[in-house]
Write a protein that holds these residues in place. Structure first.
Motif, PDB file in Angstrom:
ATOM      1  N   PRO A   1     -72.008  70.655  15.265  1.00  0.00           N
ATOM      2  CA  PRO A   1     -72.067  70.894  13.910  1.00  0.00           C
ATOM      3  C   PRO A   1     -72.448  69.947  13.088  1.00  0.00           C
ATOM      4  O   PRO A   1     -72.348  70.099  11.715  1.00  0.00           O
ATOM      5  CB  PRO A   1     -70.775  71.208  13.679  1.00  0.00           C
ATOM      6  N   GLN A   2     -73.076  68.889  13.497  1.00  0.00           N
ATOM      7  CA  GLN A   2     -73.439  67.513  12.449  1.00  0.00           C
ATOM      8  C   GLN A   2     -74.665  67.568  12.300  1.00  0.00           C
ATOM      9  O   GLN A   2     -75.585  67.737  13.321  1.00  0.00           O
ATOM     10  CB  GLN A   2     -72.925  66.350  13.204  1.00  0.00           C
TER      11      GLN A   2
ATOM     12  N   PRO B   1     -78.592  56.133   3.469  1.00  0.00           N
ATOM     13  CA  PRO B   1     -77.769  55.650   2.176  1.00  0.00           C
ATOM     14  C   PRO B   1     -78.222  56.746   1.330  1.00  0.00           C
ATOM     15  O   PRO B   1     -77.316  57.207   0.327  1.00  0.00           O
ATOM     16  CB  PRO B   1     -78.745  54.536   1.818  1.00  0.00           C
ATOM     17  N   ASP B   2     -79.522  57.426   1.329  1.00  0.00           N
ATOM     18  CA  ASP B   2     -79.579  58.451   0.483  1.00  0.00           C
ATOM     19  C   ASP B   2     -79.468  59.760   0.909  1.00  0.00           C
ATOM     20  O   ASP B   2     -79.658  61.049   0.074  1.00  0.00           O
ATOM     21  CB  ASP B   2     -81.115  58.335  -0.162  1.00  0.00           C
ATOM     22  N   ARG B   3     -79.055  60.129   2.155  1.00  0.00           N
ATOM     23  CA  ARG B   3     -78.586  61.583   2.758  1.00  0.00           C
ATOM     24  C   ARG B   3     -80.035  62.596   2.760  1.00  0.00           C
ATOM     25  O   ARG B   3     -79.804  63.613   2.469  1.00  0.00           O
ATOM     26  CB  ARG B   3     -77.516  62.288   1.908  1.00  0.00           C
ATOM     27  N   ALA B   4     -81.194  61.716   2.776  1.00  0.00           N
ATOM     28  CA  ALA B   4     -82.398  62.460   3.020  1.00  0.00           C
ATOM     29  C   ALA B   4     -82.432  63.111   4.337  1.00  0.00           C
ATOM     30  O   ALA B   4     -81.845  62.502   5.541  1.00  0.00           O
ATOM     31  CB  ALA B   4     -83.663  61.575   2.641  1.00  0.00           C
ATOM     32  N   LEU B   5     -83.282  64.364   4.575  1.00  0.00           N
ATOM     33  CA  LEU B   5     -83.578  64.524   5.865  1.00  0.00           C
ATOM     34  C   LEU B   5     -84.369  63.595   6.802  1.00  0.00           C
ATOM     35  O   LEU B   5     -85.293  62.948   5.925  1.00  0.00           O
ATOM     36  CB  LEU B   5     -84.007  66.076   5.769  1.00  0.00           C
TER      37      LEU B   5
ATOM     38  N   HIS C   1     -79.764  56.346  10.481  1.00  0.00           N
ATOM     39  CA  HIS C   1     -79.389  57.407  10.217  1.00  0.00           C
ATOM     40  C   HIS C   1     -77.912  57.662  10.825  1.00  0.00           C
ATOM     41  O   HIS C   1     -77.596  56.919  11.495  1.00  0.00           O
ATOM     42  CB  HIS C   1     -80.371  58.334  11.072  1.00  0.00           C
ATOM     43  N   GLU C   2     -77.473  58.874  10.351  1.00  0.00           N
ATOM     44  CA  GLU C   2     -76.083  59.239  11.205  1.00  0.00           C
ATOM     45  C   GLU C   2     -75.974  60.761  11.138  1.00  0.00           C
ATOM     46  O   GLU C   2     -76.693  61.500  10.476  1.00  0.00           O
ATOM     47  CB  GLU C   2     -75.008  58.736  10.229  1.00  0.00           C
ATOM     48  N   PHE C   3     -75.126  61.080  11.935  1.00  0.00           N
ATOM     49  CA  PHE C   3     -74.978  62.585  12.104  1.00  0.00           C
ATOM     50  C   PHE C   3     -73.514  62.991  11.068  1.00  0.00           C
ATOM     51  O   PHE C   3     -72.458  62.264  11.434  1.00  0.00           O
ATOM     52  CB  PHE C   3     -74.504  62.913  13.463  1.00  0.00           C
ATOM     53  N   VAL C   4     -73.695  63.871  10.203  1.00  0.00           N
ATOM     54  CA  VAL C   4     -72.705  64.034   9.208  1.00  0.00           C
ATOM     55  C   VAL C   4     -72.106  65.599   9.262  1.00  0.00           C
ATOM     56  O   VAL C   4     -73.107  66.539   9.379  1.00  0.00           O
ATOM     57  CB  VAL C   4     -73.086  63.760   7.895  1.00  0.00           C
ATOM     58  N   GLY C   5     -70.998  65.985   9.300  1.00  0.00           N
ATOM     59  CA  GLY C   5     -70.562  67.160   9.127  1.00  0.00           C
ATOM     60  C   GLY C   5     -70.856  67.989   7.860  1.00  0.00           C
ATOM     61  O   GLY C   5     -70.755  67.214   6.972  1.00  0.00           O
ATOM     62  N   LEU C   6     -71.324  69.291   8.092  1.00  0.00           N
ATOM     63  CA  LEU C   6     -71.611  69.726   6.684  1.00  0.00           C
ATOM     64  C   LEU C   6     -70.602  69.925   5.644  1.00  0.00           C
ATOM     65  O   LEU C   6     -70.893  69.807   4.476  1.00  0.00           O
ATOM     66  CB  LEU C   6     -72.273  71.472   7.220  1.00  0.00           C
ATOM     67  N   ARG C   7     -69.487  70.093   5.937  1.00  0.00           N
ATOM     68  CA  ARG C   7     -68.519  70.510   5.047  1.00  0.00           C
ATOM     69  C   ARG C   7     -68.248  69.218   4.190  1.00  0.00           C
ATOM     70  O   ARG C   7     -68.041  69.172   3.060  1.00  0.00           O
ATOM     71  CB  ARG C   7     -67.062  70.751   5.648  1.00  0.00           C
ATOM     72  N   SER C   8     -68.543  67.945   4.813  1.00  0.00           N
ATOM     73  CA  SER C   8     -68.265  66.684   4.100  1.00  0.00           C
ATOM     74  C   SER C   8     -69.344  66.440   3.296  1.00  0.00           C
ATOM     75  O   SER C   8     -69.165  65.711   2.348  1.00  0.00           O
ATOM     76  CB  SER C   8     -68.436  65.561   5.206  1.00  0.00           C
ATOM     77  N   LEU C   9     -70.491  67.475   3.187  1.00  0.00           N
ATOM     78  CA  LEU C   9     -71.414  67.120   2.139  1.00  0.00           C
ATOM     79  C   LEU C   9     -71.311  67.920   0.769  1.00  0.00           C
ATOM     80  O   LEU C   9     -72.072  67.974   0.057  1.00  0.00           O
ATOM     81  CB  LEU C   9     -72.833  67.534   2.879  1.00  0.00           C
TER      82      LEU C   9
ATOM     83  N   PRO D   1     -62.813  75.140  -2.138  1.00  0.00           N
ATOM     84  CA  PRO D   1     -63.919  74.293  -2.601  1.00  0.00           C
ATOM     85  C   PRO D   1     -65.027  75.285  -3.620  1.00  0.00           C
ATOM     86  O   PRO D   1     -65.032  76.557  -3.234  1.00  0.00           O
ATOM     87  CB  PRO D   1     -64.558  73.792  -1.519  1.00  0.00           C
ATOM     88  N   ALA D   2     -65.454  74.767  -4.551  1.00  0.00           N
ATOM     89  CA  ALA D   2     -66.359  75.346  -5.499  1.00  0.00           C
ATOM     90  C   ALA D   2     -67.593  75.983  -4.884  1.00  0.00           C
ATOM     91  O   ALA D   2     -68.140  77.009  -5.417  1.00  0.00           O
ATOM     92  CB  ALA D   2     -66.868  74.433  -6.515  1.00  0.00           C
ATOM     93  N   GLN D   3     -67.952  75.479  -3.600  1.00  0.00           N
ATOM     94  CA  GLN D   3     -69.027  76.209  -2.788  1.00  0.00           C
ATOM     95  C   GLN D   3     -68.647  77.334  -2.267  1.00  0.00           C
ATOM     96  O   GLN D   3     -69.745  78.030  -1.562  1.00  0.00           O
ATOM     97  CB  GLN D   3     -69.498  75.002  -1.857  1.00  0.00           C
ATOM     98  N   SER D   4     -67.583  77.819  -2.144  1.00  0.00           N
ATOM     99  CA  SER D   4     -67.055  79.012  -1.520  1.00  0.00           C
ATOM    100  C   SER D   4     -66.893  80.285  -2.219  1.00  0.00           C
ATOM    101  O   SER D   4     -66.652  80.311  -3.523  1.00  0.00           O
ATOM    102  CB  SER D   4     -65.934  78.632  -0.759  1.00  0.00           C
ATOM    103  N   ILE D   5     -67.269  81.451  -1.617  1.00  0.00           N
ATOM    104  CA  ILE D   5     -66.971  82.580  -2.458  1.00  0.00           C
ATOM    105  C   ILE D   5     -65.670  82.860  -2.672  1.00  0.00           C
ATOM    106  O   ILE D   5     -65.141  83.623  -3.829  1.00  0.00           O
ATOM    107  CB  ILE D   5     -67.692  83.884  -1.554  1.00  0.00           C
ATOM    108  N   SER D   6     -64.656  82.339  -1.736  1.00  0.00           N
ATOM    109  CA  SER D   6     -63.188  82.568  -2.307  1.00  0.00           C
ATOM    110  C   SER D   6     -62.928  82.013  -3.409  1.00  0.00           C
ATOM    111  O   SER D   6     -61.930  82.664  -4.191  1.00  0.00           O
ATOM    112  CB  SER D   6     -62.343  81.845  -1.155  1.00  0.00           C
ATOM    113  N   ARG D   7     -63.374  80.729  -3.821  1.00  0.00           N
ATOM    114  CA  ARG D   7     -62.917  80.060  -5.143  1.00  0.00           C
ATOM    115  C   ARG D   7     -63.726  81.028  -6.335  1.00  0.00           C
ATOM    116  O   ARG D   7     -62.977  81.084  -7.352  1.00  0.00           O
ATOM    117  CB  ARG D   7     -63.738  78.558  -5.048  1.00  0.00           C
ATOM    118  N   ALA D   8     -64.827  81.476  -6.058  1.00  0.00           N
ATOM    119  CA  ALA D   8     -65.731  82.382  -7.006  1.00  0.00           C
ATOM    120  C   ALA D   8     -64.861  83.699  -7.177  1.00  0.00           C
ATOM    121  O   ALA D   8     -64.533  83.876  -8.647  1.00  0.00           O
ATOM    122  CB  ALA D   8     -67.228  82.699  -6.733  1.00  0.00           C
TER     123      ALA D   8
END
Ligand SMILES: [Zn+2]
Length: 272
Positions: free
Chosen positions: A28-29, A35-39, A81-89, A256-263
């Motif tokens: 899932p990462q 540093p800049d979280r670019a692809l 580079h690093e592997f990062v969990g989506l939710r942490s972004l 979180p603001a990104q979710s439909i539950s919050r909307a």
């Protein structure tokens, strides 16, 4: 709330592009530059030596080709580079990129987990003309999308929020939600889940909206409903706490603001 941005078109075949957006997943990462979280760029991708069958078309975003790829669990990130969990972004990467990343994750994860036929065990191959994996025995797999309902129960100006049993006391509360059972309509699922989780009956379901939620492949279909009857009785396995919040009540931590539950909650805040 994260939604696929305007200007995105899904693609089932590869396109030539000098600098495609490539979302590389290890489980899932997501692989990002530190540093800049670019692809990852072209040179970094080349260093990964991705096999062709692990790179999948996702779509086109404006003029840019978007693709997904997956690597083995033990793969180390290239230097810098690093592997990062989506939710942490959430909130650290722009929402358009997160939406594309979510789509790419679902495509990559589906391809990773459907390499072999569930009927005969032989390797599966990408089908032509559609997003599907096909076996020579005839078995076909499409991306796995799990529909789930979400409902915010209202009683006059008050809204029902619940805390999942997995969340610590004092932690986040949200609308009720649950996966559909095979054969069930989404409305059936709303009535069933509300009864199972908090022991209430509801009426006057109103569609609010839907959102793809790639953890790992849900489609959240959200409603409001009016309280019809019953006393709150929480399912001891799933729900630790549920209560109505009315005007003037201090609200708990919300999703979180990104979710439909919050909307959904924000659109129905208790007002006196
Ligand atoms: Zn087969």
């Amino acid at each position: 709330m994260i939604v696929t941005p305007a200007g995105f078109v899904p693609l089932f075949v590869h396109e030539a592009h000098a600098a495609p957006l490539t979302f590389v997943y290890r489980g899932p990462q997501l692989l990002l530059r530190g540093p800049d979280r670019a692809l990852p760029g072209v040179a970094v991708l080349a260093s990964l030596a991705l096999p062709e069958d692990r790179v999948l078309p996702v779509g086109r975003f404006h003029e840019t080709y978007v693709r997904a790829a997956w690597v083995d669990a033990g793969t180390q990130p290239p230097p810098g580079h690093e592997f990062v969990g989506l939710r942490s972004l959430f909130g650290r990467v722009d929402d358009d990129t997160l939406a594309l990343a979510g789509r790419a994750f679902q495509v990559a994860e589906w391809a990773r987990t459907h390499r072999y036929c569930g009927v005969c065990g032989k390797p599966m191959h990408k089908a032509a003309g559609e997003r599907a994996m096909r076996c020579e025995c005839g078995h076909t797999n499409y991306p796995r999308i799990a529909p789930a309902m979400m409902v915010l129960v209202k009683r006059g100006p008050a809204i029902l929020l619940a805390r999942n049993a997995a969340v610590a006391p004092g932690g986040r509360m949200s609308a009720l939600a649950g996966f559909l059972d095979p054969g069930e309509s989404v409305e059936d699922a709303v009535h069933r889940e509300v009864m199972e989780e908090v022991g209430l009956t509801v009426k006057d379901l109103r569609y609010f909206g839907s959102q793809s939620w790639p953890f790992p492949g849900s489609l959240m279909i959200a409603f409001t409903a009016e309280y019809a009857g019953g006393e709150i009785r929480c399912d001891p396995v799933e729900i630790a706490e549920a209560r109505f919040f009315g005007p003037g009540d201090k609200l708990p931590e919300l999703p979180p603001a990104q979710s439909i539950s919050r909307a959904l909650i924000d659109a129905n805040l208790p007002r006196g």
